[in-house]
Design a protein around this motif. Sequence first.
Motif, mmCIF file in Angstrom:
data_model
loop_
_atom_site.group_PDB
_atom_site.id
_atom_site.type_symbol
_atom_site.label_atom_id
_atom_site.label_comp_id
_atom_site.label_asym_id
_atom_site.label_seq_id
_atom_site.Cartn_x
_atom_site.Cartn_y
_atom_site.Cartn_z
ATOM 1 N N LEU A 41 0.799 -1.218 0.000
ATOM 2 C CA LEU A 41 0.000 0.000 0.000
ATOM 3 C C LEU A 41 0.833 1.270 0.000
ATOM 4 C CD1 LEU A 41 -2.621 -1.101 2.676
ATOM 5 C CD2 LEU A 41 -2.847 -1.185 0.178
ATOM 6 N N PHE A 42 2.149 1.135 0.045
ATOM 7 C CA PHE A 42 3.038 2.292 0.112
ATOM 8 C C PHE A 42 4.274 1.987 -0.717
ATOM 9 C CE2 PHE A 42 5.964 5.334 2.081
ATOM 10 C CZ PHE A 42 5.144 6.449 2.158
ATOM 11 N N ALA A 67 16.046 5.058 1.380
ATOM 12 C CA ALA A 67 15.357 6.319 1.116
ATOM 13 C C ALA A 67 14.261 6.051 0.089
ATOM 14 C CB ALA A 67 16.336 7.373 0.590
ATOM 15 N N TRP A 68 13.278 6.910 0.096
ATOM 16 C CA TRP A 68 12.161 6.803 -0.833
ATOM 17 C C TRP A 68 12.296 7.852 -1.921
ATOM 18 C CZ3 TRP A 68 12.166 5.323 4.059
ATOM 19 C CH2 TRP A 68 11.479 4.173 4.417
ATOM 20 N N VAL A 69 11.782 7.528 -3.099
ATOM 21 C CA VAL A 69 11.744 8.502 -4.189
ATOM 22 C C VAL A 69 10.643 9.502 -3.835
ATOM 23 C CG1 VAL A 69 11.341 8.839 -6.648
ATOM 24 C CG2 VAL A 69 12.528 6.772 -5.850
ATOM 25 N N GLU A 70 11.024 10.766 -3.729
ATOM 26 C CA GLU A 70 10.103 11.805 -3.286
ATOM 27 C C GLU A 70 8.832 11.836 -4.130
ATOM 28 O OE1 GLU A 70 10.405 16.486 -2.169
ATOM 29 O OE2 GLU A 70 11.242 15.874 -4.096
ATOM 30 N N SER A 71 8.964 11.729 -5.433
ATOM 31 C CA SER A 71 7.794 11.813 -6.308
ATOM 32 C C SER A 71 6.813 10.659 -6.065
ATOM 33 C CB SER A 71 8.216 11.855 -7.775
ATOM 34 O OG SER A 71 8.921 10.680 -8.130
ATOM 35 N N GLU A 72 7.315 9.496 -5.651
ATOM 36 C CA GLU A 72 6.436 8.365 -5.348
ATOM 37 C C GLU A 72 5.659 8.609 -4.059
ATOM 38 O OE1 GLU A 72 8.874 4.862 -5.369
ATOM 39 O OE2 GLU A 72 9.148 4.927 -7.536
ATOM 40 N N VAL A 73 6.307 9.227 -3.081
ATOM 41 C CA VAL A 73 5.628 9.560 -1.826
ATOM 42 C C VAL A 73 4.565 10.627 -2.090
ATOM 43 C CG1 VAL A 73 5.920 10.501 0.504
ATOM 44 C CG2 VAL A 73 7.635 8.919 -0.428
ATOM 45 N N VAL A 74 4.907 11.628 -2.880
ATOM 46 C CA VAL A 74 3.956 12.681 -3.230
ATOM 47 C C VAL A 74 2.766 12.083 -3.990
ATOM 48 C CG1 VAL A 74 3.628 14.773 -4.623
ATOM 49 C CG2 VAL A 74 5.668 14.521 -3.188
ATOM 50 N N ALA A 75 3.022 11.150 -4.902
ATOM 51 C CA ALA A 75 1.948 10.503 -5.662
ATOM 52 C C ALA A 75 1.037 9.697 -4.729
ATOM 53 C CB ALA A 75 2.531 9.609 -6.751
ATOM 54 N N TRP A 76 1.618 9.046 -3.724
ATOM 55 C CA TRP A 76 0.836 8.285 -2.756
ATOM 56 C C TRP A 76 -0.091 9.219 -1.986
ATOM 57 C CZ3 TRP A 76 0.348 8.249 2.575
ATOM 58 C CH2 TRP A 76 -0.301 7.143 3.114
ATOM 59 N N ILE A 77 0.427 10.359 -1.554
ATOM 60 C CA ILE A 77 -0.386 11.351 -0.841
ATOM 61 C C ILE A 77 -1.500 11.865 -1.754
ATOM 62 C CG2 ILE A 77 -0.378 13.651 0.217
ATOM 63 C CD1 ILE A 77 2.580 13.005 1.057
ATOM 64 N N GLN A 78 -1.153 12.190 -2.999
ATOM 65 C CA GLN A 78 -2.132 12.703 -3.957
ATOM 66 C C GLN A 78 -3.234 11.678 -4.216
ATOM 67 O OE1 GLN A 78 -2.252 15.849 -5.161
ATOM 68 N NE2 GLN A 78 -4.215 15.284 -6.061
ATOM 69 N N HIS A 79 -2.864 10.415 -4.307
ATOM 70 C CA HIS A 79 -3.846 9.352 -4.519
ATOM 71 C C HIS A 79 -4.838 9.307 -3.349
ATOM 72 C CE1 HIS A 79 -5.582 5.586 -5.839
ATOM 73 N NE2 HIS A 79 -5.380 5.101 -4.626
ATOM 74 N N GLY A 80 -4.325 9.459 -2.124
ATOM 75 C CA GLY A 80 -5.204 9.495 -0.956
ATOM 76 C C GLY A 80 -6.181 10.649 -1.012
ATOM 77 N N ILE A 81 -5.718 11.795 -1.466
ATOM 78 C CA ILE A 81 -6.584 12.969 -1.604
ATOM 79 C C ILE A 81 -7.652 12.715 -2.659
ATOM 80 C CG2 ILE A 81 -6.656 15.388 -2.351
ATOM 81 C CD1 ILE A 81 -3.800 15.635 -1.101
ATOM 82 N N GLU A 82 -7.254 12.140 -3.798
ATOM 83 C CA GLU A 82 -8.210 11.857 -4.868
ATOM 84 C C GLU A 82 -9.262 10.851 -4.423
ATOM 85 O OE1 GLU A 82 -5.631 10.667 -8.047
ATOM 86 O OE2 GLU A 82 -4.914 12.715 -8.382
ATOM 87 N N CYS A 83 -8.860 9.818 -3.673
ATOM 88 C CA CYS A 83 -9.820 8.840 -3.169
ATOM 89 C C CYS A 83 -10.793 9.495 -2.209
ATOM 90 C CB CYS A 83 -9.092 7.687 -2.481
ATOM 91 S SG CYS A 83 -8.234 6.593 -3.618
ATOM 92 N N ARG A 84 -10.288 10.366 -1.353
ATOM 93 C CA ARG A 84 -11.143 11.076 -0.399
ATOM 94 C C ARG A 84 -12.161 11.928 -1.138
ATOM 95 N NH1 ARG A 84 -8.671 16.223 1.909
ATOM 96 N NH2 ARG A 84 -9.120 16.709 -0.265
#
Length: 63
Positions: A28-29, A41-58
């Motif tokens: 899920l992450f 370390a995580w790729v910043e753009s992937e973390v941002v995309a995960w956050i954006q996906h949560g916003i879109e689902c909401r």
Amino acid sequence: MKLVRIKEVMDRTGLGRSTVYKYMNLGLFPKPIRLGSRAVAWVESEVVAWIQHGIECRDSESI
């Protein structure tokens, strides 16, 4: 491309360390990149995309 360490991932997502790793194990992450024997370390753009996906689902649920 920027890499972010766990502290920044936690700050950006509001998730705790154990929750980040639990969500990763559940698929899920985004998974991190290994930097060394004990560093990831995580790729910043992937973390941002995960956050954006949560916003879109909401937003789609509230329609």
